[in-house]
Design an enzyme around this catalytic site. Structure first.
Site, PDB file in Angstrom:
ATOM      1  CE1 TYR A 172       0.948  -8.264  -2.708  1.00  0.00           C
ATOM      2  CE2 TYR A 172       1.935  -6.561  -1.342  1.00  0.00           C
ATOM      3  CZ  TYR A 172       1.612  -7.059  -2.593  1.00  0.00           C
ATOM      4  OH  TYR A 172       1.961  -6.350  -3.701  1.00  0.00           O
ATOM      5  CE  LYS A 189       3.302  -9.062  -5.414  1.00  0.00           C
ATOM      6  NZ  LYS A 189       3.105  -8.988  -6.863  1.00  0.00           N
ATOM      7  CB  SER A 193       5.319  -5.057  -3.417  1.00  0.00           C
ATOM      8  OG  SER A 193       4.827  -4.208  -2.413  1.00  0.00           O
TER       9      SER A 193
HETATM   10  C1  WQD Z   1      -1.453   5.247   2.022  1.00  0.00           C
HETATM   11  C2  WQD Z   1      -1.518   6.201   3.203  1.00  0.00           C
HETATM   12  C3  WQD Z   1      -2.507   5.194   5.139  1.00  0.00           C
HETATM   13  C4  WQD Z   1      -6.469   4.630   3.278  1.00  0.00           C
HETATM   14  C5  WQD Z   1      -0.138  -0.366   0.332  1.00  0.00           C
HETATM   15  C6  WQD Z   1       0.523  -1.674   0.674  1.00  0.00           C
HETATM   16  C7  WQD Z   1       1.854  -1.763  -0.002  1.00  0.00           C
HETATM   17  C8  WQD Z   1       1.713  -1.516  -1.497  1.00  0.00           C
HETATM   18  C9  WQD Z   1       1.017  -0.224  -1.761  1.00  0.00           C
HETATM   19  C10 WQD Z   1       1.236  -3.383  -2.947  1.00  0.00           C
HETATM   20  C11 WQD Z   1      -1.149   5.557   4.540  1.00  0.00           C
HETATM   21  C12 WQD Z   1      -3.393   6.301   4.613  1.00  0.00           C
HETATM   22  C13 WQD Z   1      -5.140   4.959   3.528  1.00  0.00           C
HETATM   23  C14 WQD Z   1      -7.488   5.334   3.970  1.00  0.00           C
HETATM   24  C15 WQD Z   1      -5.784   6.646   5.094  1.00  0.00           C
HETATM   25  N1  WQD Z   1       0.896  -2.495  -2.127  1.00  0.00           N
HETATM   26  N2  WQD Z   1      -4.814   5.942   4.408  1.00  0.00           N
HETATM   27  N3  WQD Z   1      -7.100   6.316   4.853  1.00  0.00           N
HETATM   28  O1  WQD Z   1      -0.501   1.079   3.017  1.00  0.00           O
HETATM   29  O2  WQD Z   1       1.074   2.808   2.047  1.00  0.00           O
HETATM   30  O3  WQD Z   1       0.668   0.699   0.860  1.00  0.00           O
HETATM   31  O4  WQD Z   1      -0.223  -0.203  -1.074  1.00  0.00           O
HETATM   32  O5  WQD Z   1       2.313  -3.823  -3.214  1.00  0.00           O
HETATM   33  O6  WQD Z   1       2.350  -3.018   0.249  1.00  0.00           O
HETATM   34  O7  WQD Z   1       0.701  -1.735   2.087  1.00  0.00           O
HETATM   35  O8  WQD Z   1      -1.104   2.343   0.869  1.00  0.00           O
HETATM   36  O9  WQD Z   1      -3.028   3.564  -0.034  1.00  0.00           O
HETATM   37  O10 WQD Z   1      -3.402   1.931   1.864  1.00  0.00           O
HETATM   38  O11 WQD Z   1      -2.187   4.067   2.313  1.00  0.00           O
HETATM   39  O12 WQD Z   1      -5.501   7.537   5.906  1.00  0.00           O
HETATM   40  O13 WQD Z   1      -8.689   5.078   3.807  1.00  0.00           O
HETATM   41  O14 WQD Z   1      -2.884   6.624   3.344  1.00  0.00           O
HETATM   42  O15 WQD Z   1      -2.511   5.154   6.538  1.00  0.00           O
HETATM   43  O16 WQD Z   1      -0.522   6.556   5.314  1.00  0.00           O
HETATM   44  P1  WQD Z   1       0.038   1.745   1.852  1.00  0.00           P
HETATM   45  P2  WQD Z   1      -2.519   2.944   1.210  1.00  0.00           P
END
Ligand code: WQD
Length: 327
Positions: free
Chosen positions: A145, A149, A121
């Site tokens: 997490y 990894k 990841s």
């Molecule tokens: C994306 C964007 C949020 C939800 C995560 C893990 C990472 C990897 C991929 C596994 C960000 C914004 C989100 C919501 C929002 N996982 N958001 N409202 O955090 O970039 O990555 O998944 O390996 O390790 O951290 O993904 O989809 O949660 O967020 O505004 O309800 O959407 O702030 O900018 P993230 P995400």
């Protein structure tokens, strides 16, 4: 080839299983169905209902030589992946992600399985120091997490040196979308990632999308990420297996689209494509979120000849909506 896919009933694992089947490989899925789904299994693949924490069952599966003389490759996608949960319940992540992986590695050694494809990841990097993030970027995970990894990548390095296991550690950025041919329909339960949250709002399962901050240093103030289509990820697994088996070499590569997309751009595209209002409210920033994260996938391109083909915004949303609109 004969492939064992551990965690092959999950969201990414099922797409990977489909890709290997499409390429004519024989596939066995090993999954405890804790987050994987029966509907993600294919009749052409053999299924073993088992748990990576049960070493006896796992080793029985990995050493099975009845078909085609044993497995040529193992793909490991059996991990918990909720960043927030890993910070309050690290024990769960130690046991499943770390102990579970050690079991899988030992079972691979026992079974003489020489190729090991690991679902890593972008979380191994932590807060980006420069963009786009390439493989040389320092690794300082911000979550437990991400730490699991990274530790697993280090175990892989040792098993390469000591046991001749050739691995591909695939560092996914933001995985999203559904099978471009519409064959996979298993939805994740209680999703927390942005696109599934938006889809659940479009379907009326949720009242609104909360946008975590609009005061970031980005063009529209909302967070920018590198979304990579799950069908592109699946293809990369097959290419990585070809690479490790043909070159007898291990690799660690980033898998991203190399394009940054903001939260607002996704919400707007989803409104356009679904025709649904998708109410959204701006709330405070979520702890630990960087403003922007994008990948360099040059190494995957150079070594595997892989480039994301399906990861444009419309494809991410359209393939997701095809699944959600019918629930
Ligand atoms: C994306 C964007 C949020 C939800 C995560 C893990 C990472 C990897 C991929 C596994 C960000 C914004 C989100 C919501 C929002 N996982 N958001 N409202 O955090 O970039 O990555 O998944 O390996 O390790 O951290 O993904 O989809 O949660 O967020 O505004 O309800 O959407 O702030 O900018 P993230 P995400």
């Amino acid at each position: 080839m004969n492939i064992l896919i551990v965690g092959g009933a999950g969201y990414i694992g099922s797409h990977v299983a489909r890709e290997f089947l499409d390429r004519g490989h024989s596939v066995t899925v090993f999954d405890n169905l804790s987050s994987g789904k029966r509907e993600n299994l294919f009749p052409e693949a053999k299924f073993i209902h088992g748990d990576i924490l049960d070493y006896t069952g796992l080793s029985r599966a990995a050493t099975d030589r009845r078909s085609a003389g044993g497995f040529d490759a193992l793909v490991h996608l059996a991990a918990f992946k909720a960043v927030g949960e890993s910070m309050v319940n690290p024990e769960k992540y130690s046991v499943n992600n770390i102990n579970g992986t050690i079991n899988i590695l030992n079972a691979a050694v026992e079974g003489g399985i020489k190729n090991f494809i690991f679902s890593s990841s972008a979380a191994v990097f932590g807060r980006p120091e420069y963009l786009p993030v390439d493989e040389a970027h320092p690794t300082n995970p911000e979550s437990y997490y991400g730490f699991t990894k990274l530790e697993i990548e280090r175990f892989l390095g040792w098993y390469d040196k000591l046991k001749g296991i050739r691995f591909a550690a695939l560092r996914y950025f933001n995985a999203a979308g559904y099978d471009v041919k519409g064959r996979l329909k298993g939805l994740e339960s209680n999703p927390a990632n942005l696109i599934p949250v938006i889809m659940e709002t479009a379907c009326g399962i949720r009242k609104e999308v909360q946008i975590f901050g609009n005061d970031y240093d980005t063009p529209d103030g909302t967070g920018v990420r590198d979304y990579v289509h799950v069908s592109d990820l699946a293809i990369a697994h097959a290419m990585a297996m070809d690479y490790t088996s043909k070159n007898d070499k291990s690799i660690t590569v980033n898998l991203g689209s190399e394009t940054g997309i903001s939260v607002l751009e996704i919400v707007e595209a989803a409104r356009r494509i679904t025709g649904k209002p998708i109410p959204a409210t701006i709330v405070g920033r979520r702890a630990g979120d960087p403003a922007k994260l994008t990948a360099s996938s040059k190494k995957a391109h150079d070594l595997l000849n892989w480039t994301a083909q399906y990861s444009d915004l419309d494809m991410l949303i359209k393939t997701s909506w095809e699944v959600y609109r019918n629930i």
